[in-house]
Scaffold this motif. Structure first.
Motif, PDB file in Angstrom:
ATOM      1  N   SER A 281       0.830  -1.207   0.000  1.00  0.00           N
ATOM      2  CA  SER A 281       0.000   0.000   0.000  1.00  0.00           C
ATOM      3  C   SER A 281       0.864   1.257   0.000  1.00  0.00           C
ATOM      4  CB  SER A 281      -0.924   0.001   1.215  1.00  0.00           C
ATOM      5  OG  SER A 281      -1.754  -1.127   1.226  1.00  0.00           O
ATOM      6  N   VAL A 282       1.915   1.274   0.830  1.00  0.00           N
ATOM      7  CA  VAL A 282       2.779   2.454   0.927  1.00  0.00           C
ATOM      8  C   VAL A 282       3.530   2.691  -0.377  1.00  0.00           C
ATOM      9  CG1 VAL A 282       4.783   3.447   2.102  1.00  0.00           C
ATOM     10  CG2 VAL A 282       3.014   2.264   3.421  1.00  0.00           C
ATOM     11  N   ALA A 283       3.994   1.612  -1.008  1.00  0.00           N
ATOM     12  CA  ALA A 283       4.712   1.768  -2.275  1.00  0.00           C
ATOM     13  C   ALA A 283       3.794   2.293  -3.374  1.00  0.00           C
ATOM     14  CB  ALA A 283       5.325   0.434  -2.691  1.00  0.00           C
ATOM     15  N   LEU A 284       2.495   1.990  -3.268  1.00  0.00           N
ATOM     16  CA  LEU A 284       1.550   2.434  -4.288  1.00  0.00           C
ATOM     17  C   LEU A 284       1.164   3.899  -4.117  1.00  0.00           C
ATOM     18  CD1 LEU A 284      -0.208   1.614  -6.719  1.00  0.00           C
ATOM     19  CD2 LEU A 284      -2.000   1.009  -5.097  1.00  0.00           C
ATOM     20  N   VAL A 285       0.778   4.288  -2.906  1.00  0.00           N
ATOM     21  CA  VAL A 285       0.287   5.660  -2.704  1.00  0.00           C
ATOM     22  C   VAL A 285       1.336   6.586  -2.107  1.00  0.00           C
ATOM     23  CG1 VAL A 285      -2.077   4.870  -2.446  1.00  0.00           C
ATOM     24  CG2 VAL A 285      -0.660   5.149  -0.409  1.00  0.00           C
ATOM     25  N   GLY A 286       2.472   6.033  -1.658  1.00  0.00           N
ATOM     26  CA  GLY A 286       3.503   6.871  -1.058  1.00  0.00           C
ATOM     27  C   GLY A 286       3.298   7.034   0.433  1.00  0.00           C
ATOM     28  N   GLY A 287       4.209   7.782   1.063  1.00  0.00           N
ATOM     29  CA  GLY A 287       4.111   8.038   2.497  1.00  0.00           C
ATOM     30  C   GLY A 287       5.275   7.437   3.241  1.00  0.00           C
ATOM     31  N   GLY A 288       5.043   7.062   4.493  1.00  0.00           N
ATOM     32  CA  GLY A 288       6.092   6.548   5.365  1.00  0.00           C
ATOM     33  C   GLY A 288       6.502   7.589   6.389  1.00  0.00           C
ATOM     34  N   LYS A 289       7.410   7.211   7.303  1.00  0.00           N
ATOM     35  CA  LYS A 289       7.878   8.147   8.324  1.00  0.00           C
ATOM     36  C   LYS A 289       8.503   9.375   7.682  1.00  0.00           C
ATOM     37  CE  LYS A 289       8.639   4.927  12.147  1.00  0.00           C
ATOM     38  NZ  LYS A 289       9.636   4.373  13.098  1.00  0.00           N
ATOM     39  N   ASP A 307      -1.962  -3.953 -14.029  1.00  0.00           N
ATOM     40  CA  ASP A 307      -2.152  -5.204 -14.759  1.00  0.00           C
ATOM     41  C   ASP A 307      -2.551  -6.320 -13.783  1.00  0.00           C
ATOM     42  OD1 ASP A 307      -2.251  -6.833 -16.906  1.00  0.00           O
ATOM     43  OD2 ASP A 307      -0.072  -7.018 -17.177  1.00  0.00           O
ATOM     44  N   GLU A 308      -3.377  -7.246 -14.229  1.00  0.00           N
ATOM     45  CA  GLU A 308      -3.897  -8.317 -13.380  1.00  0.00           C
ATOM     46  C   GLU A 308      -4.580  -7.714 -12.133  1.00  0.00           C
ATOM     47  OE1 GLU A 308      -3.984 -11.262 -14.417  1.00  0.00           O
ATOM     48  OE2 GLU A 308      -2.569 -11.146 -16.088  1.00  0.00           O
ATOM     49  N   PHE A 309      -5.497  -6.800 -12.375  1.00  0.00           N
ATOM     50  CA  PHE A 309      -6.146  -6.027 -11.319  1.00  0.00           C
ATOM     51  C   PHE A 309      -6.732  -6.888 -10.195  1.00  0.00           C
ATOM     52  CE2 PHE A 309      -9.710  -3.476  -9.622  1.00  0.00           C
ATOM     53  CZ  PHE A 309      -9.012  -2.333  -9.248  1.00  0.00           C
ATOM     54  N   PRO A 310      -7.409  -7.998 -10.490  1.00  0.00           N
ATOM     55  CA  PRO A 310      -7.993  -8.809  -9.388  1.00  0.00           C
ATOM     56  C   PRO A 310      -6.946  -9.433  -8.470  1.00  0.00           C
ATOM     57  CG  PRO A 310      -9.013  -9.352 -11.497  1.00  0.00           C
ATOM     58  CD  PRO A 310      -7.812  -8.527 -11.801  1.00  0.00           C
ATOM     59  N   GLU A 311      -5.687  -9.481  -8.920  1.00  0.00           N
ATOM     60  CA  GLU A 311      -4.637 -10.098  -8.107  1.00  0.00           C
ATOM     61  C   GLU A 311      -4.099  -9.155  -7.033  1.00  0.00           C
ATOM     62  OE1 GLU A 311      -3.818 -13.235  -8.320  1.00  0.00           O
ATOM     63  OE2 GLU A 311      -5.213 -13.548  -9.993  1.00  0.00           O
ATOM     64  N   PHE A 312      -4.388  -7.871  -7.121  1.00  0.00           N
ATOM     65  CA  PHE A 312      -3.919  -6.920  -6.118  1.00  0.00           C
ATOM     66  C   PHE A 312      -4.615  -7.183  -4.787  1.00  0.00           C
ATOM     67  CE2 PHE A 312      -2.444  -4.813  -9.861  1.00  0.00           C
ATOM     68  CZ  PHE A 312      -1.423  -3.974  -9.460  1.00  0.00           C
ATOM     69  N   GLN A 313      -3.905  -6.962  -3.679  1.00  0.00           N
ATOM     70  CA  GLN A 313      -4.496  -7.147  -2.360  1.00  0.00           C
ATOM     71  C   GLN A 313      -5.652  -6.169  -2.166  1.00  0.00           C
ATOM     72  OE1 GLN A 313      -1.605  -7.025   0.804  1.00  0.00           O
ATOM     73  NE2 GLN A 313      -0.042  -8.037  -0.434  1.00  0.00           N
ATOM     74  N   ARG A 314      -6.662  -6.638  -1.458  1.00  0.00           N
ATOM     75  CA  ARG A 314      -7.834  -5.783  -1.208  1.00  0.00           C
ATOM     76  C   ARG A 314      -7.437  -4.504  -0.477  1.00  0.00           C
ATOM     77  NH1 ARG A 314     -13.400  -6.194  -0.756  1.00  0.00           N
ATOM     78  NH2 ARG A 314     -14.310  -4.809   0.815  1.00  0.00           N
ATOM     79  N   SER A 315      -6.560  -4.616   0.522  1.00  0.00           N
ATOM     80  CA  SER A 315      -6.143  -3.439   1.288  1.00  0.00           C
ATOM     81  C   SER A 315      -5.417  -2.432   0.402  1.00  0.00           C
ATOM     82  CB  SER A 315      -5.245  -3.864   2.448  1.00  0.00           C
ATOM     83  OG  SER A 315      -4.093  -4.545   1.970  1.00  0.00           O
ATOM     84  N   THR A 316      -4.653  -2.941  -0.570  1.00  0.00           N
ATOM     85  CA  THR A 316      -3.939  -2.051  -1.484  1.00  0.00           C
ATOM     86  C   THR A 316      -4.911  -1.278  -2.362  1.00  0.00           C
ATOM     87  OG1 THR A 316      -2.055  -3.572  -1.533  1.00  0.00           O
ATOM     88  CG2 THR A 316      -2.194  -1.950  -3.303  1.00  0.00           C
ATOM     89  N   GLU A 318      -8.029  -0.617  -1.609  1.00  0.00           N
ATOM     90  CA  GLU A 318      -8.847   0.257  -0.767  1.00  0.00           C
ATOM     91  C   GLU A 318      -8.161   1.603  -0.520  1.00  0.00           C
ATOM     92  OE1 GLU A 318     -11.899   0.207   0.458  1.00  0.00           O
ATOM     93  OE2 GLU A 318     -12.322  -1.640  -0.635  1.00  0.00           O
ATOM     94  N   VAL A 319      -6.822   1.608  -0.414  1.00  0.00           N
ATOM     95  CA  VAL A 319      -6.135   2.881  -0.148  1.00  0.00           C
ATOM     96  C   VAL A 319      -6.169   3.807  -1.356  1.00  0.00           C
ATOM     97  CG1 VAL A 319      -4.581   1.866   1.557  1.00  0.00           C
ATOM     98  CG2 VAL A 319      -3.853   2.003  -0.821  1.00  0.00           C
ATOM     99  N   MET A 320      -6.575   3.272  -2.504  1.00  0.00           N
ATOM    100  CA  MET A 320      -6.702   4.119  -3.694  1.00  0.00           C
ATOM    101  C   MET A 320      -8.028   4.852  -3.738  1.00  0.00           C
ATOM    102  SD  MET A 320      -5.102   1.751  -6.720  1.00  0.00           S
ATOM    103  CE  MET A 320      -5.418   3.051  -7.906  1.00  0.00           C
ATOM    104  N   ARG A 321      -8.945   4.504  -2.836  1.00  0.00           N
ATOM    105  CA  ARG A 321     -10.285   5.091  -2.884  1.00  0.00           C
ATOM    106  C   ARG A 321     -10.239   6.612  -2.719  1.00  0.00           C
ATOM    107  NH1 ARG A 321     -15.076   2.693  -2.079  1.00  0.00           N
ATOM    108  NH2 ARG A 321     -14.082   0.827  -1.200  1.00  0.00           N
TER     109      ARG A 321
END
Length: 334
Positions: A281-289, A307-316, A318-321
């Motif tokens: 999730s952090v690598a996708l949307v950024g952030g961190g300390k 790519d392969e959208f259904p294979e992404f974790q649900r939590s990952t 969700e943070v794109m919402r």
């Protein structure tokens, strides 16, 4: 003796001013760096000590205290090697203090005194110019990127010895540099994958053209090998050419992430990012300390392809919402 040297650091996608205060006093030989430094900043003392010794500076056995102000903001990276070295040289009398007021110093030192490339030089130089600083001494490999900032005199140096000679009156030791922005923007854009190469597929091509024209999201569904990824990779080539302001924002983000080559002054093509489905999730949307841009930010003004959208974790997913709803990424430090 106390010296104060201007430098810059990064917070999110913007630079901010850091005053490097160096004090050398009598006492037990020791070296302390304060002001919330991370490990790479604390290790600067070893790099600076070796670099000074290898350019012929006799380093005294004294107590050295380096303060990075503002002290309540965490500092990271090797940007402060050069300003720390300059502060010590001023304290020891190798450089005149009066010559430093209009300069900002940014750079990482090798043990032999060479200046190495650093990430994020563009946002730091932009902020320096906005603060009214006139001149910047930076690593030679960062010259093209920093030269984009009009109004700020860029002096690219290859070594600490060159900086010492320049500040002591040898103005020919470092030549100022300016990038020709208009030539870069007017240069014909080349994409690795071009939409005109696609034969047939008229219905999906029309759908992608509409999505590109309106800035819409698009979901491609089909059997393996039907051309979904092939078409997606070519979308940037049908997007409008980037403006100077867009190019500046794209380059800033890629510079901070370390994804900018030393041969690139400005990124003048639309980015295309295709992260693997195992991304966090952090690598996708950024952030961190210490906030860093993620894949969404790296795709700014371009295309983010999952790519392969259904294979992404649900939590990952969700943070794109929130980014999708707000159409923006907010960077903050907790």
């Amino acid at each position: 003796m106390l010296s104060k040297i201007k430098s810059m650091s990064l917070l999110g996608v913007d630079g901010y001013l850091v005053e490097v205060q160096v004090d050398i006093a009598r006492g037990m030989p020791a070296w302390d760096i304060v002001g919330l430094p991370d490990t790479s900043v604390r290790e600067a003392k070893e790099r600076v000590r070796a670099a000074l010794r290898n350019v012929g500076v006799d380093f005294p056995s004294s107590k050295v205290v380096v303060n990075l102000a503002p002290a309540n903001t965490k500092k990271e990276g090797a940007y402060f090697d050069l300003p720390i070295a300059i502060g010590i040289l001023v304290d020891l009398g190798y450089i005149e203090k009066s010559k430093l007021e209009e300069f900002v110093f940014i750079g990482e030192l090798s043990l032999d005194g060479k200046l190495n490339k650093v990430n994020g030089i563009l946002p730091m130089c932009i902020e320096a110019y906005q603060l009214g600083i006139k001149k910047a001494i930076i690593p030679f490999e960062n010259r093209k990127e920093a030269g984009v900032v009009e109004g700020l005199e860029i002096y690219p140096a290859q070594s600490l010895l060159e900086v010492m000679e320049f500040l002591n009156g040898n103005e020919n030791s470092i030549i100022s540099y300016q990038t020709n922005v208009e030539d870069l923007l007017n240069k014909k854009k080349k994409y690795a994958f071009d939409f005109s190469e696609v034969k047939g597929q008229e219905s999906i091509k029309r759908a992608l053209e509409v999505a590109a024209a309106g800035g819409h999201n698009c979901l491609l569904i089909g059997s393996p090998g039907s051309g979904k990824t092939m078409l997606a990779r070519r979308i940037p080539s049908i997007l409008p050419d980037v403006t100077f302001q867009e190019s500046l924002e794209i380059t800033k983000i890629h510079s901070i992430a370390g994804a900018l080559s030393s041969n690139d002054a400005l990124l003048t093509t639309r980015p295309f990012r295709a992260p693997h489905h195992t991304i966090s999730s952090v690598a996708l949307v950024g952030g961190g300390k210490v906030p860093k841009p993620g894949e969404i930010s790296l795709a700014h003004y371009g295309v983010l392809f999952l790519d392969e959208f259904p294979e992404f974790q649900r939590s990952t997913l969700e943070v794109m919402r929130a980014p999708l709803e707000d159409r923006a990424i907010t960077i903050s430090r907790v």
